[in-house]
Structures are given as structure tokens and as C-alpha cells.
Design an enzyme around this catalytic site. Structure first.
Site, PDB file in Angstrom:
ATOM      1  N   HIS A   1      -0.386   7.305   4.183  1.00  0.00           N
ATOM      2  CA  HIS A   1       0.816   7.019   4.573  1.00  0.00           C
ATOM      3  C   HIS A   1       1.860   8.029   4.299  1.00  0.00           C
ATOM      4  CE1 HIS A   1      -1.103   3.236   5.146  1.00  0.00           C
ATOM      5  NE2 HIS A   1      -1.756   3.153   3.728  1.00  0.00           N
TER       6      HIS A   1
ATOM      7  N   ASN B   1       2.039  -3.469   7.650  1.00  0.00           N
ATOM      8  CA  ASN B   1       2.724  -3.950   6.491  1.00  0.00           C
ATOM      9  C   ASN B   1       3.329  -2.975   5.876  1.00  0.00           C
ATOM     10  OD1 ASN B   1       2.435  -6.835   6.670  1.00  0.00           O
ATOM     11  ND2 ASN B   1       0.305  -6.772   5.769  1.00  0.00           N
TER      12      ASN B   1
ATOM     13  N   ALA C   1       0.665  -1.217  -0.064  1.00  0.00           N
ATOM     14  CA  ALA C   1      -0.149   0.090   0.065  1.00  0.00           C
ATOM     15  C   ALA C   1       0.878   0.990  -0.058  1.00  0.00           C
ATOM     16  CB  ALA C   1      -0.844   0.047   1.241  1.00  0.00           C
TER      17      ALA C   1
END
Length: 253
Positions: A205, A175, A109
Site C-alpha cells: 500500500h 477498504n 491495513a
């Protein structure tokens, strides 16, 4: 290319659809926890495959990764956080040496991992990852013990520490932190902040890195898959992109 998949969730479904749509790819098997039609529970029972795609989370990689690799089957995984377990990482490495196969890490991601890998060659002096999600995105994680997610009105940090600690404590949420660590400064030299933010409209993120190469700042706001709001669309797409690279005559290094 003959492919098999571990799992049958939303990401596995996305990858399956992509394989079916491409004539150069063939889905020949699936590994599940329970025996079902056209599926096995042990990688040793798969027909000959060129690549096994792990879409089943940390448990899937832990259970099936070492066995597959030791049998000479290359594995592509999205479960990068599982490698924070030093024993599992060592087991996978030994399996690769024994079987002559490789564990391939999908970017998942996040992006900018190519720049981090290159920057690590010259040395990184600082790498930080900040993960920001709406409160509901942290349900089922240790954030529920630290915060009242139902009444939160301001952005609140519920974890600060190394990427290793984040990946081990948040196996379903970290992750990305693991991917940043593996591409750059490593699990113990990558700092992580995890934030519950009522104003966030998606999973955000942020990466910040400094080193001999200069300075990197990267942000992505990820959308989820329609079939599962907890599954990252980009993570699923990264697995398909890796398959495209594997079968392309011209590819990124």
C-alpha cells in the site's frame, strides 16, 4: 468494557483471542447470520454492550450498523469501504444522531492516517493511493474481468479512478482506499490505482499526499493472518489497538 462482535472469520477470531486475554475486556455477545449458541442474529437481542465490533465486511456494517447505533451502541468497524455508499453513510450519521452513539473507524491495513487527518486541516492539494497485490490476491474481484491473472508476467494496472469508485467496485479489496479517503481529501478527491504485480511478495500500500503541511509518502507491505491469507494481520491488530485506546487513561487524540 462489555464487547460484542459481528462475524466469526479470521479477523473476528484474532479480536476474540485478544479480548479473552485482557481482564479489562469482556466478550458478552456475537452477531451472526444464522442463529447459533451464544450468538444472535439481531443486535436488539444482545445483552447490554459498550461497543460492537464489526468484523463481517460491508454486509455486516450495512445490516447491523445503523440498528446498533440507533440503539445507543457504539460501533467499531473495519469496513470503511462501505461508507462510499452515500446513502449508507447518511443512514449511519442519522442513526448516530438518533441514538447518541458513534461509529468508530479502525485504521485497518494502512498507516499514516493521523498525518492525513492533520494535513487536511490546512488543505490537501493531492492524495493518491496505490494498491499492489500478487495476481492471486485479486481473485474474486473485477480484476478477473480485466486481466488474465493466471498468465500475468508484468505489473498491470486494472483500476484507475476515485476512491469512491474503487470502494464500490472492490468491496473486499478497497477498504484501505476508503480509509485514506476518509482521513484526507474525501472519496471523490482521492485518486486510486490498483495493480496486479507478479513480483509482489505481499499486499503493498502506497500513499502520496501534498498540501500546506508539506509532502507525505508512505508505504507498507502487509502480512496476512495465518488462518486466512486474504485477511490482513494489521487490520486485525488495528481493531485490538482501538480497544486498547478506548480503555487507556492516556491515549492518542
Amino acid at each position: 468494557m462489555r464487547l460484542a462482535i459481528i462475524g466469526k472469520g479470521a479477523i473476528a477470531g484474532y479480536v476474540t483471542d485478544a479480548i479473552v486475554a485482557r481482564p479489562e475486556l469482556s466478550l458478552v455477545g456475537r452477531v451472526l447470520r444464522q442463529p447459533q449458541a451464544h450468538a444472535v442474529t439481531d443486535v436488539a437481542d444482545l445483552p447490554p454492550v459498550d461497543l460492537l465490533i464489526d468484523c463481517a465486511g460491508h454486509a455486516g456494517l450495512t445490516q447491523h450498523g445503523p440498528a446498533a447505533i440507533s440503539l445507543g451502541i457504539n460501533v467499531l468497524t473495519l469496513s470503511l469501504g462501505a461508507l462510499a455508499d452515500a446513502d449508507l453513510a447518511a443512514t449511519l450519521e442519522q442513526a448516530a444522531r438518533t441514538g447518541g452513539a458513534q461509529l468508530h473507524l479502525a485504521s485497518g491495513a494502512i498507516g499514516a492516517l493521523d498525518a492525513l487527518r492533520a494535513g487536511a486541516v490546512g488543505g490537501l492539494t493531492n492524495v493518491t493511493y496505490t494498491g499492489r497485490k500478487p495476481p492471486a490476491g485479486w481473485r474474486g474481484s473485477p480484476a478477473e474481468e480485466a486481466l488474465d491473472l493466471d498468465t500475468l508476467t508484468d505489473p498491470t494496472t486494472h483500476f484507475t479512478g476515485t476512491a469512491r469508485k474503487a470502494a464500490l467496485a472492490y468491496p473486499k479489496n478497497a477498504n484501505v482506499a476508503a480509509a485514506v479517503a476518509l482521513a484526507g481529501a474525501g472519496f471523490d478527491a482521492t485518486q486510486v490505482d490498483l495493480i496486479a504485480d507478479p513480483s509482489a511478495t505481499g499486499n503493498i500500500h502506497d500513499i502520496r499526499a501534498d498540501g500546506a503541511f508539506g509532502t507525505l509518502a508512505f508505504r507498507i507491505t502487509g502480512a496476512s493472518l495465518p488462518d486466512n491469507p486474504r485477511s490482513s494481520a494489521l487490520a486485525a491488530m488495528s481493531a485490538v489497538a482501538a480497544l486498547s485506546q478506548a480503555t487507556s487513561p492516556i491515549r492518542f487524540a
